[in-house]
Design a protein around this motif. Structure first.
Motif, PDB file in Angstrom:
ATOM      1  N   LYS A  10      -9.307   3.577  -5.052  1.00 17.74           N
ATOM      2  CA  LYS A  10      -9.209   2.991  -6.384  1.00 17.74           C
ATOM      3  C   LYS A  10     -10.545   2.407  -6.841  1.00 17.74           C
ATOM      4  O   LYS A  10     -10.595   1.751  -7.879  1.00 17.74           O
TER       5      LYS A  10
ATOM      6  N   LEU B 274      -5.921  -9.020  -3.550  1.00 19.25           N
ATOM      7  CA  LEU B 274      -7.102  -9.862  -3.390  1.00 19.25           C
ATOM      8  C   LEU B 274      -6.703 -11.256  -2.921  1.00 19.25           C
ATOM      9  O   LEU B 274      -7.317 -11.826  -2.013  1.00 19.25           O
TER      10      LEU B 274
ATOM     11  N   ALA C 181      -8.162   0.887  -1.379  1.00 16.31           N
ATOM     12  CA  ALA C 181      -9.150   0.202  -2.202  1.00 16.31           C
ATOM     13  C   ALA C 181     -10.325   1.133  -2.491  1.00 16.31           C
ATOM     14  O   ALA C 181     -10.887   1.149  -3.590  1.00 16.31           O
TER      15      ALA C 181
ATOM     16  N   GLN D  61      -4.077  -5.258  -7.886  1.00 14.99           N
ATOM     17  CA  GLN D  61      -5.390  -5.692  -7.408  1.00 14.99           C
ATOM     18  C   GLN D  61      -5.435  -7.192  -7.119  1.00 14.99           C
ATOM     19  O   GLN D  61      -5.817  -7.614  -6.036  1.00 14.99           O
ATOM     20  N   SER D  62      -5.008  -7.964  -8.091  1.00 12.11           N
ATOM     21  CA  SER D  62      -5.178  -9.417  -7.929  1.00 12.11           C
ATOM     22  C   SER D  62      -4.304  -9.934  -6.794  1.00 12.11           C
ATOM     23  O   SER D  62      -4.698 -10.824  -6.047  1.00 12.11           O
TER      24      SER D  62
ATOM     25  N   LEU E  85     -12.570  -5.950  -3.682  1.00 12.28           N
ATOM     26  CA  LEU E  85     -11.660  -6.054  -2.548  1.00 12.28           C
ATOM     27  C   LEU E  85     -12.332  -5.528  -1.279  1.00 12.28           C
ATOM     28  O   LEU E  85     -12.238  -6.141  -0.208  1.00 12.28           O
TER      29      LEU E  85
ATOM     30  N   TYR F  79      -1.308  -0.436  -8.764  1.00 11.38           N
ATOM     31  CA  TYR F  79      -2.328  -1.032  -7.894  1.00 11.38           C
ATOM     32  C   TYR F  79      -2.406  -2.529  -8.178  1.00 11.38           C
ATOM     33  O   TYR F  79      -3.049  -2.962  -9.135  1.00 11.38           O
TER      34      TYR F  79
ATOM     35  N   CYS G 282       1.655   1.833  -3.392  1.00 14.77           N
ATOM     36  CA  CYS G 282       0.485   2.362  -4.102  1.00 14.77           C
ATOM     37  C   CYS G 282       0.366   3.855  -3.866  1.00 14.77           C
ATOM     38  O   CYS G 282       0.047   4.626  -4.767  1.00 14.77           O
TER      39      CYS G 282
ATOM     40  N   THR H 284       0.835  -1.202   0.000  1.00 16.67           N
ATOM     41  CA  THR H 284       0.000   0.000   0.000  1.00 16.67           C
ATOM     42  C   THR H 284       0.868   1.250   0.000  1.00 16.67           C
ATOM     43  O   THR H 284       0.517   2.245  -0.620  1.00 16.67           O
TER      44      THR H 284
ATOM     45  N   THR I 136     -18.452  -3.448 -12.639  1.00 13.41           N
ATOM     46  CA  THR I 136     -17.526  -4.034 -11.669  1.00 13.41           C
ATOM     47  C   THR I 136     -17.874  -5.483 -11.396  1.00 13.41           C
ATOM     48  O   THR I 136     -18.999  -5.934 -11.619  1.00 13.41           O
TER      49      THR I 136
ATOM     50  N   ASP J 227     -12.043  -0.185  -5.816  1.00 13.15           N
ATOM     51  CA  ASP J 227     -11.958  -1.633  -5.948  1.00 13.15           C
ATOM     52  C   ASP J 227     -13.017  -2.260  -5.043  1.00 13.15           C
ATOM     53  O   ASP J 227     -12.752  -2.652  -3.915  1.00 13.15           O
TER      54      ASP J 227
END
Lengths: 684, 718
Positions: free
Chosen positions: B484, B461, B481, B457-458, B489, B455, B448, B445, B523, B486
């Motif tokens: 972003k 996650l 998150a 993401q995966s 998440l 980012y 980030c 983070t 999303t 997300d």
């Protein structure tokens, strides 16, 4: 193995009587229990809570209170005004003494067990001295108005606390004077209802604990007469109370069927100031909990729903064993049903009458689980009411169904039954025997009747056509015995008879020579059932700790199979079962099969199959049914258990492929009990 | 909420009691000094309810004022026969042998001040500190009050100076004097006279350089008089105005007070007899809230009192019957909620102050990192460190602690970082795995934050889904998150983290409610919790809330000939179709599932815009109706909200926006529907209660029917 045609009988209308009072033997392992019909039972904690002794009730003898005194002597008192001592070896009410104060509501023994105090209807508290061979009136304590509903001695025996309606008082035993009188509803404003002190206890620190009809458990300082703590545990009455011997825990029972534990706990961890805290609530009963007891390791409660519940305190139980699990007993640990195999009759024993039924029949056959259409309905042939106030000890119907016999405390009756026209004729001039009879058993050929009697003796009666009988002889253990015989097992060939007496010794007699044959090696647990195999004359014995042994009578030794079982040990699930085996029978066509049952399962034990070990499931019938025939072989083991029929009061083999099972669904008899206290369930 | 707690007896019935009794604080906590009958003084330990010491004067001598304790020297000071001063210590037994000083004037009372030492008030109005007096016991004492009688006196410390305030009476007129003995200043005021009633009892407290004098008047009222400590004008005999503080009457019954004590800013205790028109007066101790003018609590004292009341250390002292009784009390900050009894006891005062989780956990982490960093830097130079990193990455990365590794990777390119971190996470046997994972997430983070385009993401996650993380381990994850957008998440976090602060929950909720439908449909969200109960029509129709047919097929509506009926059903079915799309519903469900504390969430919820509140409420209403369709009041599906969660959130929302909901016209219909539905449910349950007996009977009959008493069955035993 095969299919059975099962006669599933649910018309045995047994309603067990509610539990009225309980008494733990101080520093002993026995629990005495009295039911509302006056029956007294003794449970042995050391033998897996086996219901060791049953003294049937008496119409005129209600028991309001039980207590142990002078070690192992059991006394009961009731509303007939008498104090009764129970003879636990002869299983009868031995001696009585008039209390002299009207109905007795309560009784308590002092700490040393040398004195009994009774609380009477007339408001008096009387002290009786326990002397060898009976009790003796000692003196009256201060008498006040109002029945004395509960009593408790101070552990040092100096004071007695007596509870009655709205008030309780403390009496100095030495002077006999009331030293303190405390109104219990003083703190409740505008109460018109009376407040009944249902139970009371006097603790060694001088605290009086009362349980009353307002649902309160209160702690009083008796010297000051002040209320120290008050716990409202229930919206309805608190009926019973028992204190642990260490005085750090109390169990109370309420009329909603709930029981609560209160514990004396430090206010702060490690602090010295302690308070009573209501810790655990339990709801095991549906009706009033009239009696509670507190053993060192368990809370015991008995309710009007006839259940005896033993709830272990897990913090007090050291190792995992039979004691570490909640136990509920509703039905007696003995048979109340006997079966005439050939005539297909069932005899049901109630407290004061017998019912004889003929089973129905069918012509159809079917697959597993099917209900077959009946071509003949079961038939209620006879209802036989016992005369007099005494309750029935035991009853039996002969295998051919032509003889019927029962015994009460003072009388023995033998009847000749004719089923075709349904007539019952009493056999006149039965021989005078030592009564009561504790167990009756007809021989397989219905030619003789065995009567289990006191002092280890068994009477053998010869039955004569068309309706008579003759006392042949009496079998006695050679070394003598003080306890009564409570189980009998004759062999099918009429050669042997096994008898178990209250000291758990199994004596085998040779009937041909009327001689004592041998004694099965003693085992430290109560025998719950036994039977002699019809072809091999092996005696199969089930003990209350769930052990099974097979003893060859001709060879006077354990059979190899039995030794294998002992060496391998029985399956863990088998040993952890709840209730003892109450009946054993055999399949004459398949000598390796032993049929046994307890309250929750019916088991066919196939000795030819391997014993299961703890890693394989004991109950495997349902999985076996899903397997193809070929795959079953590897899964088979000796214990074939069916749990379809519950609670099971009796199961027997009628012929090689038909069974009779007698069930008594709990709901069926619960509906016959009086309605419990109404409680809201929805949207509260 | 003020409350009287348990009471106990400090001293049983004794020879003393009556008006000659007085109580002063003792030399330490839990100690009081009782002077009684002019003969003896007793020191009590309150919690033990027993005396620790007792001193009495010789026969013929009379203690003329309460014995006090000098808090600095722990000496006791008594005056007997008006003029004779005695000072002794705890270990002295015989008062006769104690220090003795004869004064030139009659003493009225001695006040002992915690930091200022004892102050002696003479009957003539003169005031001396004890020190000054002992230097010259026979010094002359001025007479100030001439022929006025002192009715009450009190002493305070104001800017290190003792201040003595006393009230005097002469012919029905009352005067108040303020004396500062160290400065020698004297102020005199006249109390505003009151028609047909006069003061019975006084009490005072000092606050903001002003002495507030509370007077209990005989007309059953408490008046407040503010006494300035500096006199501004030279005018003689300034008249002090008084204001009505409290009227001692409750629903018809009037309290005839005899003593009053100030407990805190808003509470006073009054001892007196409560007289109702048609009842016998009952003596009682009462606590009043002056802010709300309410009687907070009272306790009846059926055996009667002497009319005196003392209060030390949150305990009342009074003579009840013949015994000296101690009654404990609790007095908490008053709010309207507490005054009307709505505030729960468990809640701490100061509702709006909430713990800032970020700073707490953040600091912790920062400290641990810094320490690791400093250790690393101390041992090796930065150059060394770098070179070693490259070695280690190839050879044996196990030897590195997670903190060091993360430090090393601080500047590594993203793909290297992710690879290293994945490697690190695959080593599961680290002792403090949780903390390690937490620092991994923190490292990610941080990156980030530093690099807005980065980012992972995966990867994040994957970490959140496979590890048992908590919010406190990675406090930056959810804000990032959220930033972003997300949502997946966030949903997973809301489902899995046990300790999400309410601020974060609220931020999520607000975003979920405000985000556009178009974005939401794009999303990827876990719909497991919704799919089993939400209406399927939305999948193709979208969430056009205005024109939606509320689950009714338009063709069907056209088919029905009557136009009124569909309209009716239209309005009725308002609660029956979901007001929001499945994506939003799934996200909101995860909010409903998250743990929260009402106290901390409520202040945030108040900030939610009204339109969003209504949308959320409509969704909750929809859920509630759905729940109630089933007998067991549960929604189908995994992780679907329970009825308790729905009800709690509904209550919370209504609590937070009560006024808005009342005013807003759009909310009216929703509220009335909600009300109707809840009422219907209540009725339904009460009806169920009524027919419980019948139901049971039916059950019994049913049971009897299917269990025949006899059957022949086939049993196969294998």
């Amino acid at each position: 193995m095969g299919e059975f045609e099962v006669h599933r009988v649910r018309f045995f209308g047994l309603v067990p009587a509610g539990v009225r009072c309980l008494a733990c033997q101080p520093r002993g392992s026995r629990l005495a229990l009295a039911r509302t019909d006056g029956a007294v039972e003794v449970y042995n904690f050391a033998a897996n809570y086996y219901q060791e002794k049953v003294i049937p009730g008496h119409e005129a003898r209600t028991v309001e209170s039980l207590c142990w005194a002078a070690g192992d002597r059991l006394f009961g008192a009731g509303l007939n005004g008498d104090i009764t001592e129970y003879d636990l070896s002869r299983l009868s009410a031995a001696r009585g003494a008039d209390g002299g104060g009207g109905p007795i509501w309560s009784m308590a023994a002092n700490g040393t067990g040398t004195q009994l105090a009774i609380g009477c209807e007339d408001g008096s508290v009387k002290i009786f001295q326990v002397i060898p061979g009976g009790i003796q009136f000692e003196r009256n304590l201060d008498r006040r108005k109002g029945r004395v509903l509960c009593l408790s001695w101070h552990p040092s025996d100096t004071h007695i606390v007596a509870g009655s309606i709205d008030v309780f008082r403390i009496i100095d035993v030495a002077s006999g004077q009331t030293v303190q009188r405390i109104m219990v509803n003083y703190h409740v404003e505008k109460v018109k209802r009376e407040c009944v002190v249902w139970a009371i206890a006097l603790l060694s620190r001088g605290t009086v604990v009362t349980a009353d009809s307002f649902g309160r458990v209160q702690f009083w300082d008796w010297q000051q007469g002040t209320l120290a703590e008050s716990h409202t545990v229930s919206t309805s009455a608190v009926l019973s109370l028992a204190v642990a011997e260490k005085e750090d825990s109390i169990v109370v029972g309420t009329s909603t069927g709930a029981t609560y534990q209160l514990q004396l706990l430090p206010v702060k961890l490690g602090g010295s100031e302690k308070r009573w805290v209501r810790t655990k609530p339990f709801q095991h009963h549906s009706h009033d909990v009239r009696a509670v007891a507190h053993s060192p390791t368990a809370l015991i409660s008995g309710g009007l729903d006839a259940q005896l519940v033993i709830r272990p305190l897990l913090e007090k139980v050291q190792k995992k064993g039979y004691d570490a699990v909640l136990r509920k007993f509703t039905f007696p640990h003995r048979r109340l049903v006997s079966c005439a195999r050939k005539a297909r009759l069932l005899l049901f024993q109630f407290s004061q009458h017998l019912e004889l039924w003929r089973l129905g029949s069918t012509r159809e056959t079917g697959k597993d689980g099917e209900v077959l259409p009946l071509c003949r309905m079961p038939e209620h042939l006879v209802q036989l009411k016992s005369k007099g106030p005494e309750h029935i000890y035991c009853s039996c119907v002969s295998p051919c169904g032509t003889w019927l016999s029962y015994s009460t405390a003072s009388r023995f009756h033998l009847y000749r039954v004719r089923c075709d026209s349904v007539s019952l004729r009493k056999v006149p001039k039965v021989p005078k025997l030592l009564l009561p009879a504790y167990q009756l058993q007809f021989s397989a050929d219905s030619n003789s009747l065995f009567v289990a009697s006191a002092r280890g003796s068994v009477h053998v009666l010869q039955l004569l056509e068309p309706g008579g009988c003759k006392h042949l002889h009496t079998l006695r253990p050679p070394s003598g015995c003080s306890e009564a015989v409570y189980l009998l097992a004759p062999s099918a060939d009429g050669h042997w008879l096994a008898a178990v007496s209250g000291d758990w010794a199994i004596h085998v007699y040779n009937l041909k020579s009327s001689k004592h044959h041998c004694v099965v090696p003693t085992y430290s647990c109560a025998v719950s059932a036994l039977a002699i195999h019809p072809s091999t004359n092996n005696l199969v014995v089930a003990y209350s700790d769930q052990q099974l042994v097979e003893f060859s009578i001709p060879e006077q030794q354990y059979t190899p199979w039995s030794r294998t079982v002992q060496r391998r040990g029985l399956h863990r699930c088998w040993l952890e079962r709840d209730t003892p085996i109450t009946h054993i029978t055999f399949n004459p066509k398949n000598p390796s099969h032993i049929l046994l049952h307890d309250t929750y399962l019916f088991c066919v034990l196939d000795k030819s199959l391997p014993l299961p070990d703890d890693s394989t499931p004991l109950m495997n019938q349902s999985t076996l049914k899903q397997l193809p025939e070929t795959a079953r072989k590897r899964q088979l083991h000796a214990f074939k258990i069916c749990k379809k029929f519950q609670p099971l009061l009796f199961a027997d083999l009628l012929d090689e492929n038909s069974l009779v099972v007698v069930e008594r669904p709990i709901m069926d008899f619960k509906t016959q009990l009086p309605l419990p206290v109404q409680q809201k369930k929805f949207g509260t | 909420m003020a409350a009287l707690c348990e009471s106990f007896t400090l001293r049983g019935p004794g020879p003393g009691g009556g008006p000659g009794m007085s109580l002063e604080p003792g030399p330490g906590p839990d100690l009081v000094l009782l002077t009684e009958r002019g003969r003896a003084a007793t020191l009590f330990k309150i919690s033990d309810q027993k005396p620790l010491g007792c001193w009495s004067v010789k026969h013929g001598q009379v203690l003329t004022c309460p014995v006090v304790c000098n808090f600095e020297t722990h000496e006791y000071i008594a005056v007997h026969d008006d003029k004779v001063l005695r000072i002794w210590k705890n270990e002295d037994i015989n008062l006769d042998k104690a220090f003795k000083a004869t004064l030139s004037a009659d003493v009225h009372r001695i006040h002992s001040l915690p930091q200022g030492g004892p102050v002696v008030l003479f009957k003539g109005g003169g005031v001396r500190t004890l020190d000054v007096l002992l230097e010259a016991p026979q010094q002359e004492i001025e007479n100030i009050v001439s022929d006025e009688a002192i009715r009450w006196s009190g002493a305070f410390m104001e800017s290190q100076q003792p201040v003595v305030v006393f009230a005097t009476e002469k012919d029905g007129d009352f005067f108040v004097y303020v004396q500062k003995p160290k400065l020698g200043s004297l102020l005199k005021y006249r109390l505003e006279p009151q028609e047909s009633s006069k003061p019975l009892n006084f009490t005072a407290y000092l606050k903001n350089q002003t002495v507030t004098l509370l007077c209990l008047y005989s007309n059953d009222s408490v008046y407040q008089v503010l006494i300035p400590l500096q006199q501004d004008t030279e005018e003689e005999e300034q008249i002090l105005p008084k204001s009505l503080l409290l009227n001692l009457s409750v629903s018809g019954s009037v309290l005839k007070g005899t003593s009053l004590v100030v407990l805190d800013n808003d509470h006073v205790a009054v001892l007196g007899s409560l007289a109702a028109p048609d009842k016998e007066p009952k003596e009682c101790l009462t606590i009043w809230n002056t802010k709300f003018q309410t009687l907070q609590t009272s306790k009846e004292l059926p055996l009667g009192t002497s009319g005196q009341l003392w209060c030390y250390e949150e305990k009342f002292f009074l003579t009840h019957g013949k015994v000296l009784t101690v009654i404990m009390y609790k007095c908490e900050t008053s709010s309207l909620a507490a005054a009307v009894g709505k505030l729960k006891d468990s809640q701490t005062p100061g509702v709006s102050s909430f713990v800032n989780w970020d700073t707490l956990e953040g600091e912790d982490l920062v400290v641990s990192f810094q320490s690791q960093e400093s250790v690393a830097l101390k041992s090796e130079s930065r150059m060394n460190l770098r070179s070693r990193r490259s070695n280690v990455a190839k050879v044996q990365p196990e030897n590195f602690s997670v903190g060091q590794l993360l430090l090393n990777l601080k500047d590594a390119p993203t793909n290297v970082l992710e690879n290293e971190l994945k490697k690190l996470m695959s080593k599961t046997q680290t002792p403090d795995l949780q903390a390690a994972i937490g620092s991994v997430v923190t490292a990610l983070t941080n990156r980030c934050k530093a690099n807005p385009r980065y980012y992972p993401q995966s990867f994040l996650l994957q970490i959140v889904e496979t590890r048992d993380l908590s919010y406190s381990l990675c406090p930056d994850l959810m804000p990032i998150a959220l930033e972003k957008r997300d949502f997946y998440l966030l949903q997973i976090c809301l489902q899995r983290f046990p300790d999400i602060p309410e601020q974060m929950t609220y931020a999520c909720l607000k975003t979920f409610l405000s985000i556009s439908d178009a974005y939401l449909r794009m999303t990827d969200v876990d719909l497991d919790s919704v799919i089993c109960y939400i209406d399927v029509e939305f999948n193709n129709k979208g969430v056009k809330t205005e024109i939606v047919e509320n689950g009714f097929n338009a063709e069907l509506d056209q088919d029905t000939c009557d136009t009124k009926i569909p309209r009716q059903t239209h309005s009725k079915s308002d609660g029956e179709s979901c007001p929001i799309g499945p994506h939003r519903a799934a996200l909101l469900n995860s909010v409903l599932h998250s743990a929260y504390s009402e106290t901390f969430l409520l202040p945030h919820l108040k900030n939610l815009p009204a339109q969003q509140v209504i949308l959320f409420l409509r969704y909750l209403y929809y859920l509630y109706v759905k729940c109630s369709e089933k007998v067991n009041t549960t929604l189908p599906g995994v992780r679907s909200p329970t009825i308790n969660q729905i009800m709690d959130w509904m209550c919370l929302l209504l609590d937070a926006h009560f006024t808005v909901m009342v005013i807003l016209p759009e909310a009216r219909e929703l509220l009335s529907n909600l009300h109707k539905f809840v009422r219907a449910q209540v009725r339904f349950y009460s009806e169920l209660n009524k027919i419980e007996g019948s139901l049971r009977e039916l059950q019994r009959l049913n049971h009897l029917r299917d269990s025949q008493t006899y059957s022949i069955e086939v049993l196969e035993i294998i």
